[in-house]
Design a protein around this motif. Structure first.
Motif, PDB file in Angstrom:
ATOM      1  N   ILE A 800       0.816  -1.195   0.000  1.00 31.28           N
ATOM      2  CA  ILE A 800       0.000   0.000   0.000  1.00 31.28           C
ATOM      3  C   ILE A 800       0.859   1.257   0.000  1.00 31.28           C
ATOM      4  CG2 ILE A 800      -1.696   1.298   1.363  1.00 31.28           C
ATOM      5  CD1 ILE A 800      -2.850  -1.291   2.235  1.00 31.28           C
ATOM      6  N   PHE A 801       1.957   1.240   0.749  1.00 31.33           N
ATOM      7  CA  PHE A 801       2.790   2.433   0.867  1.00 31.33           C
ATOM      8  C   PHE A 801       4.107   2.215   0.111  1.00 31.33           C
ATOM      9  CE2 PHE A 801       0.344   2.104   4.811  1.00 31.33           C
ATOM     10  CZ  PHE A 801      -0.440   3.231   4.646  1.00 31.33           C
ATOM     11  N   ASP A 802       4.664   3.277  -0.419  1.00 26.36           N
ATOM     12  CA  ASP A 802       5.977   3.220  -1.076  1.00 26.36           C
ATOM     13  C   ASP A 802       7.087   3.251  -0.020  1.00 26.36           C
ATOM     14  OD1 ASP A 802       4.727   3.226  -3.487  1.00 26.36           O
ATOM     15  OD2 ASP A 802       4.772   5.433  -3.673  1.00 26.36           O
ATOM     16  N   ASP A 803       8.194   2.596  -0.339  1.00 22.98           N
ATOM     17  CA  ASP A 803       9.325   2.517   0.593  1.00 22.98           C
ATOM     18  C   ASP A 803      10.286   3.663   0.291  1.00 22.98           C
ATOM     19  OD1 ASP A 803      11.003   1.705   2.496  1.00 22.98           O
ATOM     20  OD2 ASP A 803      11.898   0.067   1.324  1.00 22.98           O
ATOM     21  N   ALA A 838      -5.393   2.165   2.861  1.00 27.49           N
ATOM     22  CA  ALA A 838      -5.178   2.092   1.424  1.00 27.49           C
ATOM     23  C   ALA A 838      -4.601   3.399   0.903  1.00 27.49           C
ATOM     24  CB  ALA A 838      -6.495   1.770   0.722  1.00 27.49           C
ATOM     25  N   GLU A 839      -3.920   3.318  -0.229  1.00 19.14           N
ATOM     26  CA  GLU A 839      -3.281   4.488  -0.822  1.00 19.14           C
ATOM     27  C   GLU A 839      -4.310   5.532  -1.226  1.00 19.14           C
ATOM     28  OE1 GLU A 839      -0.152   5.483  -4.464  1.00 19.14           O
ATOM     29  OE2 GLU A 839      -0.874   3.437  -4.102  1.00 19.14           O
ATOM     30  N   LYS A 840      -5.440   5.089  -1.686  1.00 16.44           N
ATOM     31  CA  LYS A 840      -6.493   6.024  -2.085  1.00 16.44           C
ATOM     32  C   LYS A 840      -6.990   6.828  -0.886  1.00 16.44           C
ATOM     33  CE  LYS A 840     -10.966   6.141  -4.410  1.00 16.44           C
ATOM     34  NZ  LYS A 840     -12.043   5.323  -5.048  1.00 16.44           N
ATOM     35  N   GLU A 841      -7.108   6.192   0.254  1.00 16.22           N
ATOM     36  CA  GLU A 841      -7.555   6.899   1.445  1.00 16.22           C
ATOM     37  C   GLU A 841      -6.488   7.878   1.933  1.00 16.22           C
ATOM     38  OE1 GLU A 841      -8.845   4.261   4.443  1.00 16.22           O
ATOM     39  OE2 GLU A 841     -10.261   3.177   3.155  1.00 16.22           O
ATOM     40  N   VAL A 842      -5.215   7.526   1.783  1.00 11.76           N
ATOM     41  CA  VAL A 842      -4.139   8.432   2.185  1.00 11.76           C
ATOM     42  C   VAL A 842      -4.172   9.706   1.351  1.00 11.76           C
ATOM     43  CG1 VAL A 842      -1.630   8.708   2.343  1.00 11.76           C
ATOM     44  CG2 VAL A 842      -2.707   6.570   3.054  1.00 11.76           C
ATOM     45  N   ASP A 843      -4.323   9.556   0.035  1.00 11.69           N
ATOM     46  CA  ASP A 843      -4.392  10.731  -0.836  1.00 11.69           C
ATOM     47  C   ASP A 843      -5.599  11.593  -0.501  1.00 11.69           C
ATOM     48  OD1 ASP A 843      -2.157   9.744  -2.065  1.00 11.69           O
ATOM     49  OD2 ASP A 843      -3.280   8.765  -3.698  1.00 11.69           O
ATOM     50  N   GLU A 844      -6.710  10.955  -0.231  1.00 12.67           N
ATOM     51  CA  GLU A 844      -7.904  11.723   0.112  1.00 12.67           C
ATOM     52  C   GLU A 844      -7.726  12.473   1.422  1.00 12.67           C
ATOM     53  OE1 GLU A 844     -12.714  10.974   0.798  1.00 12.67           O
ATOM     54  OE2 GLU A 844     -11.356   9.296   0.318  1.00 12.67           O
ATOM     55  N   GLY A 909       6.227   7.807   4.808  1.00 10.60           N
ATOM     56  CA  GLY A 909       6.037   6.433   5.256  1.00 10.60           C
ATOM     57  C   GLY A 909       4.690   6.153   5.851  1.00 10.60           C
ATOM     58  N   GLY A 910       3.906   7.163   6.078  1.00  7.35           N
ATOM     59  CA  GLY A 910       2.611   6.975   6.707  1.00  7.35           C
ATOM     60  C   GLY A 910       2.337   8.071   7.708  1.00  7.35           C
ATOM     61  N   LEU A 911       1.270   7.930   8.487  1.00  2.00           N
ATOM     62  CA  LEU A 911       0.874   8.918   9.476  1.00  2.00           C
ATOM     63  C   LEU A 911       1.718   8.755  10.742  1.00  2.00           C
ATOM     64  CD1 LEU A 911      -2.982   8.829   9.125  1.00  2.00           C
ATOM     65  CD2 LEU A 911      -1.408  10.534   8.213  1.00  2.00           C
ATOM     66  N   LEU A 912       2.248   9.878  11.264  1.00  2.54           N
ATOM     67  CA  LEU A 912       2.990   9.842  12.516  1.00  2.54           C
ATOM     68  C   LEU A 912       2.023  10.036  13.667  1.00  2.54           C
ATOM     69  CD1 LEU A 912       6.150  11.960  11.598  1.00  2.54           C
ATOM     70  CD2 LEU A 912       5.936   9.484  11.727  1.00  2.54           C
ATOM     71  N   ARG A 913       2.023   9.169  14.579  1.00  3.59           N
ATOM     72  CA  ARG A 913       1.141   9.271  15.733  1.00  3.59           C
ATOM     73  C   ARG A 913       1.964   9.163  17.027  1.00  3.59           C
ATOM     74  NH1 ARG A 913      -4.105   9.091  14.250  1.00  3.59           N
ATOM     75  NH2 ARG A 913      -4.549   8.327  12.146  1.00  3.59           N
ATOM     76  N   GLU A 914       3.024  10.000  17.154  1.00  5.61           N
ATOM     77  CA  GLU A 914       3.860   9.995  18.355  1.00  5.61           C
ATOM     78  C   GLU A 914       3.130  10.688  19.486  1.00  5.61           C
ATOM     79  OE1 GLU A 914       7.480  11.800  17.292  1.00  5.61           O
ATOM     80  OE2 GLU A 914       8.039  10.273  15.803  1.00  5.61           O
TER      81      GLU A 914
END
Length: 936
Positions: A800-803, A838-844, A909-914
């Motif tokens: 789903i995510f690019d490296d 999913a990638e589509k949800e990330v873009d949205e 890499g994705g959402l940061l939730r620190e």
């Protein structure tokens, strides 16, 4: 009476309710001639005011006051399908209520098609006014209440308009003033008949009805409630206890359950008979099929004898006992009506263990005729506009080619056998009471089937072969058919199929449904089915050798006779399969489907299954007192999880009914049908055939011939279907929601259906059977333990995510089950603990974050304005401390906004939730701002 009645005809003995006078003169008693001899003849008719329709009439002009309109005595033969109405009130009825078919005797040409009745009564008379649907035509019936032993009924032949009938009732009310007038009117919907026990007569009326089906514009009604009215006003009962006992016994037959009737359609006959064959009255003058008319005994001699020319059958309605159901099949906007009609015979009717086998007249127990009608609701009536190339003049009609029907038959084994129920055995042993080497009752039974349905006759015997009780009947029945077949000519022999359906289901060596479908296909090809037109021309363009094109109407000659021991569970399952197979052929003949094959688990078959379940439950309740035990799902090996407990309950109900209730039930049915009692109908002498020539050769001929049926079908379409004004009632305001066809059950009303299913085909198989409770428990028990996932049950998906982010060198593959039914706790827990986006949800979501900046600026400006307003006028003097407080508030709110933006930042890499600190978290700034505000 002449052919037409002129206006100046003053008085004629044969024209009832007719008198005339000059305007301004007082009518004399001698000028009144009435067809209802009653006390009102001794009272002069009031002279003023004149009737409403005599206003503004020139002087010295003779006007008929209570006269019928000009009615020609010679009219076309009446129709079974006519509503007997025209738009103009001054026209004669177009046709009569014919109850067996369209062709009727000439004595009924002036008949009416009423469906509403009003009862007026006093001490000496009962007056019944019959009206059609549009209330444009009325007739009157008078019943004398002074005689106890004899039923004196007189019918007025005149057909009145609404104004004329009002004047007649006013005159009768005035004439019977000394007897209390006419009393309070009472509306009812038909006369079921008359019955007598030990003293006077009783009239049974229908007080409530509901519409259950619509055929060709003719409504079929279910009787919801009845009432019994004593005819004699002062009866002298010598045996009151016996009279009350018989009355209570008669009421045991509940006429508010499973009794059906129609005013304009002969519900006692099949659709093919009503459309293609004129009825020939029997010796009693009946114009309907008396075999299925359960109130035949209550139709007294006044309604059954040819000697009473003034009495007609429209005053009584023949009622069938059985089942009627109708539903809609929605096929991508096309509406198909599926109607199921079950007619129970009144001959040898009764309870389960008390009516078995056959009687001396060849009538079998539990005899039911089932008709499956499939029609397209493109046009309502039995006719449609004639094609242009065939139309000779405007308004020509032809037969509606969108009606089909298929008839089946069930009945007990036609030999003498019984079961002894005195020892309270749940399964009493079978006993063949009389062994007739010539099988005389069976020969009479099959000869009657040949007469009614024609040849060939296919017998499907579902008796158990290996059970000792039922094997006796199997052996005797096989010998019976073998003996009778040896005298029948080739091509007319009885087709005998004996198959142990129960054993095939238990041993699992044979597919029960598939074998029944093969038998059904064979039977349909042998007997055919009725279709009122040719196949669609598109079938001729397909060039299929397996299914030849048919350019004429189709007729059913022959019948499939199905039986088991009780003719209930196995018989109903077999008849459902036959109905399913015939439904495919009927829909193919109508051009709805391309192949005459329908699969299970489709909306169409699911709806048909429910209809046959209701059909079987109703017949079983009438015969045994309980519903079906084994249903279609049982033989499909798809039983419900509570089927075992339901079977036990139904068996207990049957045992209780057979042991304690059936005796009284049988006595009530015999009294209702006139089998025994003070006025019981004695059977006529039985004419037995020869031992070899046991059949009538004319009965072996097809009862429906192609050319004759086509001619009569065209005649019905051209002349005998005028019912539009009364069916549609254009002058009456109605709502769509109250219309029967709008609220009818359909495939779109099945459980789980939504509005999106309108565009889905009802012939597409669907998974309509969710996992059962036991299956779910078994899967839970055998599920993989938590934390272990079998690799064969999982399949990788693309990442789903690019490296692209540092520190993330691996791409984790999401865990996705291969099949939906493999989801268990072991597979769901990892998915929930480590969710993937999913990638589509990330873009949205990224687009959503980018759109947040402009609203935040506006929020800052609004907040600054609010703070200034809260601290007072901006132009007023403020202390340095207040100004610093405002600046601090703005700075804190700005930090709050920046902190919110920082949390919503997205990394590659994705959402940061620190976990933020108390100062970087927006809530920390917000609390600090609140604290500073409070410190002010």
């Amino acid at each position: 009476m002449s052919d037409t009645l002129s206006v100046d005809e003053t008085s004629t003995p044969s024209s009832p309710y007719r008198y005339a006078y000059n305007i301004g003169d007082t009518p004399r008693l001698g000028q009144i001639q009435t067809g209802l001899p009653a006390v009102e003849e001794d009272v002069p008719v009031p002279s003023s005011p004149p009737p409403p329709f005599q206003q503004n009439v020139p002087p010295n002009h003779t006007v008929p006051v209570l006269s019928s309109p000009t009615i020609p005595l010679k009219e076309p033969t009446p129709s079974v399908f006519s509503r007997a109405s025209r738009l103009k009130h001054d026209l004669p009825p177009y046709s009569s209520r014919a109850q067996g078919s369209a062709g009727q005797s000439s004595r009924r040409t002036d008949s009416l098609s009423p469906n509403k009745f009003i009862l007026y009564e006093n001490k000496s008379r009962l007056y019944i006014v019959a009206s059609n649907t549009s209330d444009s035509r009325h007739r009157m019936l008078k019943i004398d209440r002074t005689s106890q032993e004899e039923l004196l009924i007189h019918e007025d032949d005149t057909i009145y308009s609404g104004v004329q009938m009002s004047n007649v009732l006013k005159a009768l009310k005035t004439a019977n003033t000394h007897q209390g007038g006419l009393g309070k009117e009472r509306v009812f919907f038909g006369i079921a008949g008359f019955i007598q026990f030990t003293a006077g007569w009783y009239m049974i009326i229908i007080t409530k009805r509901t519409v259950v089906a619509l055929l060709g514009g003719h409504y079929l009604y279910h009787c919801e409630a009845t009432d019994i009215i004593p005819v004699c006003s002062n009866p002298k009962i010598e045996k009151p206890a016996e009279e009350q006992r018989l009355m209570n016994l008669f009421k045991t037959v509940d006429m508010s359950k499973n009794f059906y009737f129609s005013y304009t359609y002969d519900i006692t006959s099949t659709l093919q008979h009503n459309l293609t064959k004129s009825w020939v009255s029997d010796a009693d003058g009946c114009a309907f099929n008396d075999r299925f008319a359960w109130n035949y005994h209550m139709l007294t001699e006044h309604f059954r004898s040819k000697s009473h020319e003034g009495l007609h059958y429209h005053w009584v309605v023949p009622m069938i006992h059985g089942h009627v159901d109708q539903a809609k099949l929605t096929v991508l906007g096309r509406v198909i009506f599926i109607t199921l009609i079950a007619r129970r015979s009144r001959h040898f009717a009764g309870a389960r263990y008390l009516t078995r086998g056959v009687n001396d007249e060849g009538n079998v127990a539990n005899e039911v005729e089932t008709e499956q009608i499939v029609s397209e609701a493109l046009t309502t009536s039995f006719y449609s506009p004639s094609p242009r190339e065939k139309s000779g003049q405007p308004g020509d009609r032809c037969a509606n080619p969108h009606y089909t029907s298929y008839v089946q038959y069930r009945g007990s084994i036609p030999i003498f056998w019984s079961q002894d129920t005195t020892n309270m055995n749940p399964k009493p042993p079978l006993k063949i009471t009389v062994r007739d080497p010539f099988f005389t009752p069976a020969s009479m039974h099959f000869d009657n089937l040949f007469q009614r349905y024609g040849a060939p006759i296919m017998v499907l015997n579902l008796i158990k072969r290996k059970e000792p009780r039922e094997s006796k009947l199997l052996h005797e029945y096989t010998q019976c058919v073998t003996y009778l077949n040896q005298f029948l000519p080739e091509g007319k022999k009885i087709i005998y199929r004996a198959w142990d359906m129960s054993q095939a289901y238990k041993q699992k060596t044979q597919d029960v449904i598939s074998y029944l479908e093969d038998l059904a296909e064979e039977s349909i090809h042998l007997t055919g089915f009725f279709h009122s037109g040719a196949e669609p021309y598109s079938h001729a363009l397909k060039e299929k050798d397996s299914i030849p094109y048919r350019s004429t109407i189709s007729l059913q000659n022959g019948i499939c006779r199905t039986n088991c021991v009780d003719c209930l569970d196995r018989t109903n399952a077999a008849q459902f399969v036959f109905g399913k197979r015939s439904l495919g052929h009927q829909l193919y003949a109508l051009g709805v489907i391309d192949e005459p094959n329908l699969e299970f688990d489709t909306d169409a078959i699911n709806m048909l299954t429910e209809m046959y379940h209701d059909h079987g439950d109703t017949i079983a309740l009438q015969y045994t007192g309980s519903a079906l035990v084994n249903r279609v799902e049982t033989y499909r090996r798809m039983p419900h999880w509570n089927s075992h407990s339901r079977d036990i309950i139904e068996n207990l109900r049957r045992f209780y009914a057979n042991s304690f209730v059936d005796a009284d039930k049988q006595s009530a049915i015999n009294l209702f049908l006139g089998v025994n009692g003070p006025n019981a109908q004695r059977p006529t002498s039985i004419k037995r055939g020869g031992y070899r020539n046991w059949f009538h050769e004319e009965h072996l001929e097809p009862p429906y011939e192609q050319k004759q049926s086509e001619n009569y079908l065209d005649e019905v379409a051209r002349q005998k279907s005028d019912f539009w004004p009364e069916y549609y009632r254009p002058w009456l305001f109605t709502s769509l929601g109250k219309h029967f066809t709008y609220s009818m059950n359909s495939t779109l009303k099945l459980p789980g259906k939504t509005a999106k299913d309108v565009n889905c085909s009802p012939f597409q198989p669907r998974n309509m059977h969710p996992p059962r409770l036991i299956e779910g428990v078994r899967r839970w028990i055998t599920a993989t333990p938590s934390g272990t996932i079998k690799k064969e049950n999982l399949r990788p998906e693309r990442p789903i995510f690019d490296d692209d982010d540092e520190g993330e060198g691996e791409i984790e593959e999401p865990i996705v089950p291969r099949k939906p039914f493999q989801l268990s706790t072991a597979t769901l827990v990892p998915l929930l603990l480590k969710p993937q986006v999913a990638e589509k949800e990330v873009d949205e979501y990224q687009r959503y974050i980018e759109d947040l900046h402009p609203p935040l600026k506006e929020d800052v400006e609004d907040y600054q304005t609010a703070v200034r307003l809260a601290t007072g006028d901006e132009r007023s003097s403020r202390s340095e401390r207040q100004r610093e407080a405002v600046k601090d508030d703005l700075r804190l709110y700005d930090d709050y906004v920046k902190g919110r933006r920082g949390l919503l930042s997205l990394r590659p890499g994705g959402l940061l939730r620190e976990e933020p600190s108390s100062l970087t978290h927006p809530h920390g700034y917000y609390e600090k701002w609140l604290g500073s505000g409070l410190s002010l």
